[in-house]
Design a protein around this motif. Structure first.
Motif, PDB file in Angstrom:
ATOM      1  N   GLU A 155      31.213 -19.078  61.188  1.00 39.87           N
ATOM      2  CA  GLU A 155      32.998 -17.701  60.891  1.00 39.87           C
ATOM      3  C   GLU A 155      33.872 -19.359  60.581  1.00 39.87           C
ATOM      4  N   LYS A 156      34.081 -19.447  61.329  1.00 41.37           N
ATOM      5  CA  LYS A 156      35.572 -20.633  61.529  1.00 41.37           C
ATOM      6  C   LYS A 156      35.030 -21.661  59.905  1.00 41.37           C
ATOM      7  N   ALA A 157      34.101 -22.254  59.939  1.00 40.21           N
ATOM      8  CA  ALA A 157      33.635 -23.451  58.707  1.00 40.21           C
ATOM      9  C   ALA A 157      33.789 -22.864  57.683  1.00 40.21           C
ATOM     10  N   VAL A 158      33.404 -20.738  57.249  1.00 49.12           N
ATOM     11  CA  VAL A 158      33.633 -20.695  56.347  1.00 49.12           C
ATOM     12  C   VAL A 158      35.468 -20.895  55.517  1.00 49.12           C
ATOM     13  N   LEU A 159      36.371 -20.496  56.591  1.00 51.72           N
ATOM     14  CA  LEU A 159      37.270 -20.414  56.161  1.00 51.72           C
ATOM     15  C   LEU A 159      37.951 -21.950  56.169  1.00 51.72           C
ATOM     16  N   GLU A 160      37.850 -22.782  57.025  1.00 57.75           N
ATOM     17  CA  GLU A 160      38.208 -23.821  57.098  1.00 57.75           C
ATOM     18  C   GLU A 160      37.476 -24.735  55.323  1.00 57.75           C
ATOM     19  N   GLN A 161      36.279 -24.239  55.097  1.00 59.61           N
ATOM     20  CA  GLN A 161      35.302 -25.028  53.994  1.00 59.61           C
ATOM     21  C   GLN A 161      35.255 -23.738  53.336  1.00 59.61           C
ATOM     22  N   PRO A 162      36.038 -23.156  52.988  1.00 56.55           N
ATOM     23  CA  PRO A 162      34.930 -22.377  51.503  1.00 56.55           C
ATOM     24  C   PRO A 162      34.411 -22.493  50.293  1.00 56.55           C
ATOM     25  N   ALA A 163      35.107 -23.780  49.797  1.00 58.08           N
ATOM     26  CA  ALA A 163      33.875 -23.881  48.826  1.00 58.08           C
ATOM     27  C   ALA A 163      32.322 -24.573  49.073  1.00 58.08           C
ATOM     28  N   ARG A 164      32.076 -24.704  50.035  1.00 60.54           N
ATOM     29  CA  ARG A 164      30.682 -24.633  50.338  1.00 60.54           C
ATOM     30  C   ARG A 164      29.909 -23.575  50.971  1.00 60.54           C
ATOM     31  N   LEU A 165      29.159 -23.372  49.194  1.00 59.07           N
ATOM     32  CA  LEU A 165      29.088 -22.273  49.438  1.00 59.07           C
ATOM     33  C   LEU A 165      27.242 -22.601  50.112  1.00 59.07           C
ATOM     34  N   ASP A 166      26.697 -23.438  51.180  1.00 55.51           N
ATOM     35  CA  ASP A 166      25.867 -23.712  51.478  1.00 55.51           C
ATOM     36  C   ASP A 166      26.545 -22.729  52.700  1.00 55.51           C
ATOM     37  N   ILE A 167      27.486 -23.315  53.262  1.00 60.08           N
ATOM     38  CA  ILE A 167      27.554 -22.882  54.679  1.00 60.08           C
ATOM     39  C   ILE A 167      27.577 -20.585  54.711  1.00 60.08           C
ATOM     40  N   GLN A 168      28.096 -20.207  53.178  1.00 61.89           N
ATOM     41  CA  GLN A 168      28.567 -19.307  53.095  1.00 61.89           C
ATOM     42  C   GLN A 168      27.031 -18.245  53.641  1.00 61.89           C
ATOM     43  N   HIS A 169      26.296 -19.066  52.392  1.00 60.06           N
ATOM     44  CA  HIS A 169      24.669 -18.383  52.229  1.00 60.06           C
ATOM     45  C   HIS A 169      24.157 -18.146  53.865  1.00 60.06           C
ATOM     46  N   GLU A 170      24.425 -19.572  54.396  1.00 62.49           N
ATOM     47  CA  GLU A 170      23.287 -19.790  56.130  1.00 62.49           C
ATOM     48  C   GLU A 170      24.705 -18.639  56.613  1.00 62.49           C
ATOM     49  N   LEU A 171      25.497 -18.114  56.682  1.00 60.23           N
ATOM     50  CA  LEU A 171      26.584 -17.132  57.174  1.00 60.23           C
ATOM     51  C   LEU A 171      26.073 -16.212  56.811  1.00 60.23           C
ATOM     52  N   LEU A 172      25.331 -15.177  56.118  1.00 62.60           N
ATOM     53  CA  LEU A 172      25.162 -14.573  54.942  1.00 62.60           C
ATOM     54  C   LEU A 172      23.705 -13.603  55.943  1.00 62.60           C
ATOM     55  N   ASP A 173      23.231 -14.799  55.914  1.00 63.04           N
ATOM     56  CA  ASP A 173      21.376 -14.610  56.091  1.00 63.04           C
ATOM     57  C   ASP A 173      21.465 -14.501  57.652  1.00 63.04           C
ATOM     58  N   LEU A 174      22.482 -14.946  58.756  1.00 68.80           N
ATOM     59  CA  LEU A 174      22.872 -14.859  60.125  1.00 68.80           C
ATOM     60  C   LEU A 174      23.011 -13.574  59.958  1.00 68.80           C
ATOM     61  N   TYR A 175      23.616 -13.095  59.227  1.00 73.21           N
ATOM     62  CA  TYR A 175      24.718 -11.582  59.011  1.00 73.21           C
ATOM     63  C   TYR A 175      23.402 -10.782  58.865  1.00 73.21           C
ATOM     64  N   GLN A 176      22.714 -10.973  58.029  1.00 75.63           N
ATOM     65  CA  GLN A 176      21.289 -10.293  58.107  1.00 75.63           C
ATOM     66  C   GLN A 176      20.150  -9.807  58.318  1.00 75.63           C
ATOM     67  N   SER A 177      20.005 -11.235  59.229  1.00 78.73           N
ATOM     68  CA  SER A 177      18.921 -11.195  60.529  1.00 78.73           C
ATOM     69  C   SER A 177      19.196 -10.626  61.444  1.00 78.73           C
ATOM     70  N   THR A 178      20.089 -10.287  61.552  1.00 80.66           N
ATOM     71  CA  THR A 178      21.073  -9.684  63.049  1.00 80.66           C
ATOM     72  C   THR A 178      21.701  -8.482  62.999  1.00 80.66           C
ATOM     73  N   ARG A 179      21.311  -7.843  61.424  1.00 77.90           N
ATOM     74  CA  ARG A 179      22.178  -6.801  61.465  1.00 77.90           C
ATOM     75  C   ARG A 179      23.774  -6.844  62.113  1.00 77.90           C
ATOM     76  N   ASP A 180      24.465  -7.327  61.959  1.00 79.07           N
ATOM     77  CA  ASP A 180      25.551  -8.049  62.716  1.00 79.07           C
ATOM     78  C   ASP A 180      26.400  -7.103  61.257  1.00 79.07           C
ATOM     79  N   SER A 181      26.468  -5.505  60.816  1.00 78.61           N
ATOM     80  CA  SER A 181      27.817  -5.545  59.773  1.00 78.61           C
ATOM     81  C   SER A 181      28.602  -5.171  60.627  1.00 78.61           C
ATOM     82  N   THR A 182      28.923  -5.218  61.352  1.00 76.95           N
ATOM     83  CA  THR A 182      30.228  -5.419  62.298  1.00 76.95           C
ATOM     84  C   THR A 182      31.076  -6.258  61.884  1.00 76.95           C
TER      85      THR A 182
END
Length: 245
Positions: free
Chosen positions: A184-211
């Motif tokens: 989450e910190k990295a996405v805000l600091e390095q928004p152009a890093r699409l690989d970080i966005q993908h990893e974070l989204l996968d983590l949200y989905q796998s943990t069902r962390d909708s909040t």
């Protein structure tokens, strides 16, 4: 960087305690299995190896990389520490590779260091925690901590590590909340890093962390960060789950 075969090949004809007749200390054929030779000129490479070992002590390839680097960089005290840490982690396992490394590094060790390592391997009851280290050792008793050791290696700011790699280390050890914070910190600091966005989204989905997902999506929107399409897809996924109860 030119590597001299004479520094790599070591024979043990006069060492009766070694079970190996000829010890090849990381022969030229092995170099590509560890890294490209150009890696050896990176100024912070040893620091990165030290931190990786501190985080993942049982990753033996990193230990071998550290030994190899110190050997060819003529860092003899750091080399001794690297071997001590390697033997500590092995804890009497891997006798063949232990002898191979000690014999290969003999030309860079003083007599006391070589005898200490040799005697440790010969004594089947020796306690690994009592291996003699120095200020560059990580795991032996009464020595500098990792951060102090790195400052001794190079008096400058600590190197910046890839947040994606760090997050994956957390995930490997089931430290999912820590991984989320890093990403989450990295996405805000390095928004152009699409690989970080993908990893974070996968983590949200796998943990069902909708909040957590909703809060981060709102933060990205407020910050004007351009998000990938998968954010919308996951948003719809969570909305569908919530509507279905």
């Amino acid at each position: 960087m030119t590597v001299d075969n004479n520094l790599i090949i070591r024979t043990s004809e006069n060492i009766t305690e070694s079970p190996i007749k000829q010890v090849r200390f990381f022969s030229l054929q092995d170099i590509d299995l560890l890294w490209s030779p150009e890696t050896l000129v990176y100024t912070d490479f040893l620091e990165k190896l030290v931190f990786r070992i501190a985080r993942k002590p049982k990753h033996l390839t990193t230990h071998i990389q550290r030994v190899y680097y110190c050997f060819h960089a003529n860092l003899n005290e750091q080399l001794f520490a690297a071997i001590v840490d390697f033997l500590f982690v092995l804890n009497k396992r891997g006798q063949a590779i232990s002898w191979r490394i000690i014999m290969g590094a003999k030309s860079r060790l003083n007599a006391d260091q070589f005898d200490a390592l040799k005697n440790y391997l010969k004594d089947e009851h020796a306690d690994a925690s009592l291996l003699p280290g120095n200020r560059y050792s990580i795991f032996t008793r009464g020595l500098l901590g990792v951060n102090d050791m790195v400052r001794q290696l190079k008096k400058q700011e600590q190197p910046v590590y890839d947040p994606l790699e760090l997050a994956r280390d957390h995930i490997e050890y089931s430290q999912l909340e820590e991984a989320k914070l890093v990403l989450e910190k990295a996405v805000l600091e390095q928004p152009a890093r699409l690989d970080i966005q993908h990893e974070l989204l996968d983590l949200y989905q796998s943990t069902r962390d909708s909040t957590g997902f909703s809060q981060m999506l709102a933060e990205l929107t407020r910050s004007g960060v351009k998000t990938i399409d998968e954010w919308t897809q996951l948003n719809n996924y969570f909305k569908g789950r919530n509507s279905n109860g």
